[in-house]
Structure formats: C-alpha cells, structure tokens
Design an enzyme around this catalytic site. Structure first.
Site, PDB file in Angstrom:
ATOM      1  N   LYS A  78       0.838  -1.204   0.000  1.00 26.98           N
ATOM      2  CA  LYS A  78       0.000   0.000   0.000  1.00 26.98           C
ATOM      3  C   LYS A  78       0.869   1.250   0.000  1.00 26.98           C
ATOM      4  CE  LYS A  78      -3.731   2.046   2.802  1.00 26.98           C
ATOM      5  NZ  LYS A  78      -4.528   1.851   4.038  1.00 26.98           N
ATOM      6  N   SER A 153      -9.132   2.167   3.033  1.00 28.39           N
ATOM      7  CA  SER A 153      -8.276   2.900   2.127  1.00 28.39           C
ATOM      8  C   SER A 153      -7.268   2.019   1.373  1.00 28.39           C
ATOM      9  CB  SER A 153      -7.510   3.981   2.904  1.00 28.39           C
ATOM     10  OG  SER A 153      -6.675   3.421   3.904  1.00 28.39           O
ATOM     11  N   SER A 177      -9.288  -0.176   7.300  1.00 29.66           N
ATOM     12  CA  SER A 177      -8.807  -0.071   5.925  1.00 29.66           C
ATOM     13  C   SER A 177      -8.192  -1.331   5.348  1.00 29.66           C
ATOM     14  CB  SER A 177      -7.803   1.082   5.822  1.00 29.66           C
ATOM     15  OG  SER A 177      -8.448   2.317   5.974  1.00 29.66           O
TER      16      SER A 177
END
Length: 469
Positions: A78, A153, A177
């Site tokens: 990420k 996210s 997330s």
C-alpha cells in the site's frame, strides 16, 4: 509459468513450488508482471509499478537458489507504507514525488523473507477516507464488478489480490482499511493486535506531516485470498522492533498452526448484528445470519446474540484521529496544496478542534476498550458483519445517504481497543456483491481469531471469477 496458472495459486503454493525447484522466482515474477500488464490498465490497483526492480530481485533470488518463507513470492505494498528508493506518494499531491530513504519494517521483513516487491498500490490520501479515492491517481476498480468500489483505504492492495496480480498485499488499518476492502472484494483481511506488526517510519516519522498520523490506531496487516496465506505473511511480519514504541514481543503465536482448522466445539461466540446502534442492509444481514448459524451448526460453537454495550464511538474516533495528526504541519502543507487535496482531509484540518474534544476522544477509547474486555471475558470472540452494506458505486464517496460512522461503524471499535480482527467472505448478495464476516478477539488472542476464520473458510461456499479475469 503462464499468468493464468500464477493467478490461481496461493502464496503458500507458490512458495512450495519455488522451494522444490519446480519454478524459479524469475518465472513467477514474469507471470505476475504479465498479468498486471494485462489487467491493471483498467483495474488501476498499482499507482507505482516497479517492474525493473521486481525483475532484478527475482534474478538475484533465482541465483541464490534458496531463501526464506516467502522465497520467490511476489507481494505488493500500500502506498502509505514506505519503500526505500521507490516513490511513496501517500495518495497526496503534497508528496507526489517523494522517495523514502528506508523501507518500513514490514516491507523490510517481507523482502528479507525472500518476497519480490512488485510495486505500490493505490490508497486514499493519507488514509483519511475509506473510499480509496485520492486526487493524484485514477480510482481503483473492484475486480468483481468494475463499476463498484473495492473499498479503502487499502483499495489497490485488495484489488491486486482479488484480480490475481499478487497473492499477498500489505494494507494498513487505522479504522478498517484492511477489513473493509477485504469484505468488498471477497478476501481475507487481517488486522493483528496492536503492536504485533511494528510500524516505522510510517505513523512515526515526525519529519513528514500527514504521514506521521494515526499512530495509536494504525495496524499493518495482510490482504490475501486464504487464511493460510495471511498466517504465512504474519509468520514473517510479527515481532518487536525498537523503533516502534507500541511493538510487542513475539513467540506466543504459532501462525501456521493457527491457520490449520481444528475442533472449535464449545467456542463461545458473541454475535452482535448491529452493535446496538447500526442499521444493516437486510440482504447483508441475511448473509451474515446464515454464516453465524453455520458456526454453531457445522463447527459446534456456542452462539449468543448479545451487544457489547458501548455507545456509538464515531465522534470520539475522529477526535482520536485528530489527536494523532500533526495538525500544524499538515495545515502548513494544505496551505501550499489546498486546491488539489481531498475534501475529507481538508474537513478534518478545518475543524477547530478543542482540547475537550480531543480528551473526550481518549475517554471514548477507554470506554470501548473496557467494555470490550468485559464482553470478551464472557465470550471468546465477537462476531459482526464487517460492513452494514455491500460495495457502492465507484463514482460515489461512500454509500448513498450514510455518514462514515453509519457504514464504517463495525470497524472502528477494534482499532480503538487495539484488538485483533479479521474479515472473511461470508457469502454474496443476489447481485454478486460480496459480504464480509468480521471476527474480533481479545487483545493478543490473534490465534483464536485466525483459527475460527480458518475453520469457517473450510466450509463449502459458492465461488466465481472476478469480472476482469
């Protein structure tokens, strides 16, 4: 190795094939890059693909002929998690060309275990939204239904795993997330107990406003297609590091063993379908009710429907986020980049936070943690829907008509209390959208959470292929 064959293999299977010499890290990496080239132009899971670096790492691994538990296995990271020498933009124009000088601890460990880094995956700006949308890169699509959100996210990490671009991707979970995109993409998303996986420099480096946020809420964890792969990743990721003051000693969890289904007869499950204050879509509720019934009928667990007793912590949660944020530094950045930054970041920065609001947030955290501890003294785990709704259209900033607290409310308590939590696929709605089942355990009872998830995963369920495959 053909890209189709690669996509169907788990990290555990790939590691075994490489260890036996049946395939080389170069062959695996070439298949991963071929599949990414084929699908990611539309999917947009990666915001920075490092094909050259991946090939170089694969050649070095092949020449070495031996490695760690992830020897030759591709992984993605990420874009909130630092990677040395590779752009890490945090989804923000303020860091559009930022290149870290060191790996985050989690990346360092995956590389050290023989993993091959493919690149960085798309995220919300600084992780302050669960939509996965940011002003710097095109939106990531849900591989199963490309007009839907993959959740955030950790949007790109979930999409990359669901589409078979990589078997393991790192996400970060400050308020769901990892678990939310796992639910929307039909994946396993594991948030370990606070401190299991050290975070540094992410959340800790005071030099970088926006990056140095969420310190007391953030957990780094894997997104995978199986619980066994999540355990494999955790066997590498877990353990203390002196650079993270929240990190805890390891050795109390046998991760591979935790992912091996065994007898769970008599395990005490507390099932709270609404936490006492959330509205759940009837279709989602039906899928989760059926999954919980199977925990009792097929696994022999004891299920009691009971709410944990805390009040809706939404207001206090955002106060904790604000208290973890370098408001002065991030406001200074926003002054220079305001016209290109996300509304959700600016809304938090423009709020005139008071000392009382910030300390009320800490009181909320204590109340949730204390009530959770009492609840989990009578139950071994808490089970809920992961999200009260299924994936929403990609062009919306969330489910229509719902506030963040109304659609993320099942996720925040485990962050406030630092508890281990996992989302596993519970089933699908009639329109094909995935529904997640969340399992939350006592602090440090990560193995119990993983064992129940692994046992549930072994129960027969329907399957399919992502729309983009």
């Amino acid at each position: 190795m053909r890209q189709e064959e690669y996509a169907g293999l788990t990290a555990t299977q790939l590691a075994a094939l490489v260890a036996k010499g049946e395939v080389t890290p170069v062959e695996v990496t070439c298949a991963a890059l071929e599949r990414t080239a084929l699908l990611d132009g539309d999917l947009r899971a990666f915001c920075t693909l490092d094909a050259q670096g991946a090939r170089a790492a694969a050649r070095a691994a092949t020449a070495a002929t031996a490695g760690g538990p992830l020897y030759g296995v591709p992984f993605a990271v990420k874009d909130l998690i630092a990677t040395a020498g590779l752009r890490t933009a945090f989804g923000s124009p303020a860091y559009a060309d930022f290149v870290p000088d060191q790996d985050d601890v989690a990346v360092e460990r995956l590389r050290g275990a023989g993993g091959i880094l493919l690149g960085k995956t798309n995220t919300s700006e600084f992780g302050y939204s669960a939509t996965g949308l940011n002003p710097l890169f095109p939106p990531t699509r849900n591989p199963w239904q490309p007009d839907l959100s993959p959740g955030g996210s950790s949007a790109g990490s979930a999409a990359a795993v669901a589409a078979g671009l990589t078997p393991i991707a790192l996400g970060s979970d400050g308020g769901g997330s990892v678990r939310l995109p796992a639910a929307f993409c039909g994946l396993v998303g594991f948030k370990p107990s606070m401190g299991r996986v050290p975070a540094y420099p992410g959340c800790r480096d005071e030099r970088h406003p926006g990056v140095s946020s969420w310190e007391t809420l953030e957990h780094i964890g894997p997104l995978t297609r199986t619980v066994q792969d999540a355990a494999l990743a955790m066997s590498v990721l877990a353990g203390p590091d002196p650079r993270d003051r929240h990190s805890i000693p390891g050795g109390d969890v046998d991760w591979p063993a935790a992912a091996e289904p065994g007898s769970l007869r008599g395990l005490r499950i507390g099932y709270s379908p609404t936490l006492g204050y959330l509205r759940v879509d009837p279709g989602v509720r039906a899928v989760v009710d059926a999954a919980v019934a199977r925990l009792e009928r097929d696994l022999g667990c004891t299920v009691e429907q009971a709410d944990p007793g805390w009040s809706d912590p939404a207001e206090g949660f955002w106060a904790c986020v604000a208290a973890d944020t370098d408001l002065r530094g991030l406001r200074r950045l926003a002054a220079a980049h305001r016209d290109r930054m996300s509304d959700y970041v600016l809304d938090l920065l423009d709020t005139p936070w008071t000392a009382e609001q910030l300390t009320d947030g800490q009181s909320t955290r204590r109340a949730v943690a204390n009530r959770a501890a009492r609840y989990l003294s009578d139950h071994d785990v808490l089970v809920t829907p992961t999200c009260p709704v299924a994936a929403h259209p990609l062009d919306r900033g969330g489910p229509q008509g719902l506030t963040p607290g109304q659609w993320l409310g099942f996720l925040w308590p485990a962050n406030l209390a630092g508890l281990p939590a996992i989302s596993v696929p519970a089933g699908r709605l009639a329109d094909g959208r995935w529904v997640g089942l969340q399992i939350v355990g006592r602090h440090l009872a990560d193995a119990t959470v993983m064992r129940l998830a692994a046992a549930f995963e072994q129960l027969p369920r329907s399957s399919g292929s992502p729309a983009s495959m």
